[in-house]
Design a protein around this motif. Structure first.
Motif, PDB file in Angstrom:
ATOM      1  N   PRO A   1       0.837  -1.205   0.000  1.00  0.00           N
ATOM      2  CA  PRO A   1       0.000   0.000   0.000  1.00  0.00           C
ATOM      3  C   PRO A   1       0.870   1.252   0.000  1.00  0.00           C
ATOM      4  N   VAL A   2       0.381   2.301  -0.647  1.00  0.00           N
ATOM      5  CA  VAL A   2       1.147   3.540  -0.759  1.00  0.00           C
ATOM      6  C   VAL A   2       1.225   4.231   0.604  1.00  0.00           C
ATOM      7  N   GLN A   3       2.447   4.435   1.059  1.00  0.00           N
ATOM      8  CA  GLN A   3       2.685   5.115   2.333  1.00  0.00           C
ATOM      9  C   GLN A   3       3.348   6.478   2.154  1.00  0.00           C
ATOM     10  N   SER A   4       3.878   6.730   0.949  1.00  0.00           N
ATOM     11  CA  SER A   4       4.552   7.997   0.658  1.00  0.00           C
ATOM     12  C   SER A   4       4.195   8.411  -0.762  1.00  0.00           C
ATOM     13  N   TRP A   5       4.153   9.730  -0.979  1.00  0.00           N
ATOM     14  CA  TRP A   5       3.743  10.245  -2.282  1.00  0.00           C
ATOM     15  C   TRP A   5       4.774  11.231  -2.816  1.00  0.00           C
ATOM     16  N   LEU A   6       5.087  11.089  -4.099  1.00  0.00           N
ATOM     17  CA  LEU A   6       5.855  12.086  -4.834  1.00  0.00           C
ATOM     18  C   LEU A   6       4.955  12.577  -5.962  1.00  0.00           C
ATOM     19  N   THR A   7       4.918  13.877  -6.172  1.00  0.00           N
ATOM     20  CA  THR A   7       4.091  14.408  -7.250  1.00  0.00           C
ATOM     21  C   THR A   7       4.808  15.530  -7.972  1.00  0.00           C
ATOM     22  N   ASP A   8       4.696  15.524  -9.283  1.00  0.00           N
ATOM     23  CA  ASP A   8       5.199  16.648 -10.071  1.00  0.00           C
ATOM     24  C   ASP A   8       4.336  17.866  -9.765  1.00  0.00           C
ATOM     25  N   MET A   9       4.841  19.040 -10.092  1.00  0.00           N
ATOM     26  CA  MET A   9       4.100  20.268  -9.804  1.00  0.00           C
ATOM     27  C   MET A   9       3.337  20.759 -11.033  1.00  0.00           C
ATOM     28  N   ASP A  10       4.081  21.239 -12.040  1.00  0.00           N
ATOM     29  CA  ASP A  10       3.425  21.767 -13.236  1.00  0.00           C
ATOM     30  C   ASP A  10       2.752  20.649 -14.023  1.00  0.00           C
ATOM     31  N   GLY A  11       1.480  20.850 -14.323  1.00  0.00           N
ATOM     32  CA  GLY A  11       0.724  19.850 -15.060  1.00  0.00           C
ATOM     33  C   GLY A  11      -0.004  18.864 -14.171  1.00  0.00           C
ATOM     34  N   VAL A  12       0.346  18.855 -12.888  1.00  0.00           N
ATOM     35  CA  VAL A  12      -0.298  17.951 -11.931  1.00  0.00           C
ATOM     36  C   VAL A  12      -1.069  18.748 -10.881  1.00  0.00           C
ATOM     37  N   LEU A  13      -0.378  19.676 -10.232  1.00  0.00           N
ATOM     38  CA  LEU A  13      -1.024  20.527  -9.223  1.00  0.00           C
ATOM     39  C   LEU A  13      -1.420  21.889  -9.800  1.00  0.00           C
ATOM     40  N   VAL A  14      -0.614  22.403 -10.716  1.00  0.00           N
ATOM     41  CA  VAL A  14      -0.917  23.692 -11.347  1.00  0.00           C
ATOM     42  C   VAL A  14      -0.769  23.557 -12.856  1.00  0.00           C
TER      43      VAL A  14
ATOM     44  N   HIS B   1      10.427   4.407   1.045  1.00  0.00           N
ATOM     45  CA  HIS B   1      10.883   3.222   0.325  1.00  0.00           C
ATOM     46  C   HIS B   1      10.166   3.133  -1.015  1.00  0.00           C
ATOM     47  N   SER B   2      10.891   2.724  -2.038  1.00  0.00           N
ATOM     48  CA  SER B   2      10.327   2.702  -3.386  1.00  0.00           C
ATOM     49  C   SER B   2       9.122   1.781  -3.494  1.00  0.00           C
ATOM     50  N   GLU B   3       9.138   0.659  -2.760  1.00  0.00           N
ATOM     51  CA  GLU B   3       8.050  -0.311  -2.912  1.00  0.00           C
ATOM     52  C   GLU B   3       6.734   0.164  -2.315  1.00  0.00           C
ATOM     53  N   SER B   4       6.763   1.244  -1.535  1.00  0.00           N
ATOM     54  CA  SER B   4       5.524   1.753  -0.944  1.00  0.00           C
ATOM     55  C   SER B   4       5.324   3.242  -1.246  1.00  0.00           C
ATOM     56  N   THR B   5       5.889   3.684  -2.392  1.00  0.00           N
ATOM     57  CA  THR B   5       5.782   5.083  -2.798  1.00  0.00           C
ATOM     58  C   THR B   5       5.197   5.177  -4.197  1.00  0.00           C
ATOM     59  N   ALA B   6       4.337   6.173  -4.409  1.00  0.00           N
ATOM     60  CA  ALA B   6       3.755   6.426  -5.727  1.00  0.00           C
ATOM     61  C   ALA B   6       4.267   7.750  -6.263  1.00  0.00           C
ATOM     62  N   MET B   7       4.490   7.801  -7.579  1.00  0.00           N
ATOM     63  CA  MET B   7       4.877   9.019  -8.271  1.00  0.00           C
ATOM     64  C   MET B   7       3.753   9.436  -9.205  1.00  0.00           C
ATOM     65  N   ILE B   8       3.291  10.676  -9.050  1.00  0.00           N
ATOM     66  CA  ILE B   8       2.233  11.208  -9.905  1.00  0.00           C
ATOM     67  C   ILE B   8       2.865  12.201 -10.874  1.00  0.00           C
ATOM     68  N   GLY B   9       2.610  12.037 -12.161  1.00  0.00           N
ATOM     69  CA  GLY B   9       3.178  12.951 -13.137  1.00  0.00           C
ATOM     70  C   GLY B   9       2.288  13.114 -14.343  1.00  0.00           C
ATOM     71  N   ASP B  10       2.615  14.118 -15.162  1.00  0.00           N
ATOM     72  CA  ASP B  10       1.822  14.380 -16.366  1.00  0.00           C
ATOM     73  C   ASP B  10       2.601  14.108 -17.642  1.00  0.00           C
ATOM     74  N   ARG B  11       3.879  13.687 -17.510  1.00  0.00           N
ATOM     75  CA  ARG B  11       4.702  13.438 -18.693  1.00  0.00           C
ATOM     76  C   ARG B  11       5.234  12.020 -18.677  1.00  0.00           C
ATOM     77  N   MET B  12       4.992  11.314 -19.766  1.00  0.00           N
ATOM     78  CA  MET B  12       5.484   9.948 -19.884  1.00  0.00           C
ATOM     79  C   MET B  12       7.013   9.902 -19.970  1.00  0.00           C
ATOM     80  N   ASP B  13       7.612  10.893 -20.648  1.00  0.00           N
ATOM     81  CA  ASP B  13       9.045  10.826 -20.936  1.00  0.00           C
ATOM     82  C   ASP B  13       9.917  11.297 -19.787  1.00  0.00           C
ATOM     83  N   THR B  14       9.333  11.886 -18.751  1.00  0.00           N
ATOM     84  CA  THR B  14      10.129  12.312 -17.600  1.00  0.00           C
ATOM     85  C   THR B  14       9.574  11.714 -16.309  1.00  0.00           C
ATOM     86  N   ASP B  15       8.386  12.147 -15.910  1.00  0.00           N
ATOM     87  CA  ASP B  15       7.823  11.723 -14.627  1.00  0.00           C
ATOM     88  C   ASP B  15       7.634  10.208 -14.550  1.00  0.00           C
TER      89      ASP B  15
END
Length: 287
Positions: free
Chosen positions: A34-47, A228-242
């Protein structure tokens, strides 16, 4: 082949271990924690184009209330975390300064690990110079250990020429991120990747890019929040970077459709996000 003694069974083939989908190609991992930590891009995701994405303020509020560690990531090296905090606050996004992780911070940490107390000639703005000063670097144009290229609103031909000569004289070439353009209300702007290409053409030296899609950006972010990577999610708007960066760092990857990549474009890549959602508003109930 000789005969085995009576009553001894000939060994069969080794048992087949069930395999999960090919995660190297971005297929979803069925046994993730289960996701215990979150990483999110800023531009395109939050703004987006200077405005908050619908649902983003509520998403950030839920993140903060959950107590789960999180970081807002950006490849833009112009601003300090304090600058970005103020920018987000004006749009109704209450993100603490310590929850912002930029390519400037990642670059400074990388250089401090590689060559503590080193020297650098910098093309960039306060976000980058402040980060380098904070790790004990001296900024100089006299025989520096590194030339460090970041984003700036006004790239100087004189500064680029100086960088080329220093690299030719032996300085190592670092660039905060490979983005060739950046967004603005008026349209695309040339970014660090474009200027890096000019310097590389003149010197024959390719830079080392620290920011996304280098998974080092993700690993440094994980270390910052002890995740830890196994319980972290990354949210992004770009396939080639995020998404690529998150995938190579072993994270669950979530593509939102409020920025650059569309659902149709995502299908053209040889790797896939763990899943695709319309926006961060669809993730609020998961936190």
């Amino acid at each position: 082949m000789g005969h085995l003694p009576r009553g001894v069974l000939r060994p069969g083939p080794p048992p087949v271990t069930p395999t999960r989908p090919d995660t190297a190609l971005g297929a979803p991992m069925l046994d993730r924690k289960p996701v215990q930590s979150w990483l999110t891009d800023m531009d395109g995701v939050l703004v987006h184009e200077g405005q908050p994405v619908p649902g983003a303020p509520e998403f950030v509020k839920r993140l903060r209330a959950s107590g789960k560690p999180f970081l807002v990531l950006t490849n833009n090296s112009i601003y300090t975390p304090r600058d970005l905090q103020a920018r987000l606050a004006r749009m109704g996004l209450d993100v603490p300064e310590e929850a912002i992780w930029s390519s400037a911070l990642a670059t400074a940490q990388f250089l401090a690990d590689q060559r503590p107390g080193g020297t650098a000639y910098v093309i960039g703005e306060a976000g980058l110079t402040t980060a380098l000063h904070a790790v004990g670097y001296v900024l100089t144009d006299f025989a520096p250990d590194y030339v460090v290229l970041g984003e700036t609103r006004t790239y100087s031909f004189e500064a680029i020429t100086k960088a080329i000569r220093l690299i030719n004289d032996g300085a190592r070439f670092i660039c905060t991120n490979p983005d060739v353009t950046g967004p603005s209300v008026e349209g695309a702007l040339p970014a660090a990747g474009s200027v890096a290409a000019m310097i590389s053409k003149a010197t024959g030296i390719e830079p080392y890019f620290v920011g996304k899609p280098n998974p080092m950006m993700m690993r440094s972010a994980l270390n910052t929040i002890n995740a830890h990577s196994e319980s972290t999610a990354m949210i992004g708007d770009r396939m080639d970077t995020d998404i690529l960066c998150g995938l190579e760092a072993g994270l669950e990857t979530i593509l939102v459709l409020t920025g650059i990549s569309t659902r149709a474009e995502a299908e053209r890549y040889p790797y896939r996000p763990s899943r695709i959602v319309e926006s961060v508003a669809d993730l609020i109930d998961e936190i």
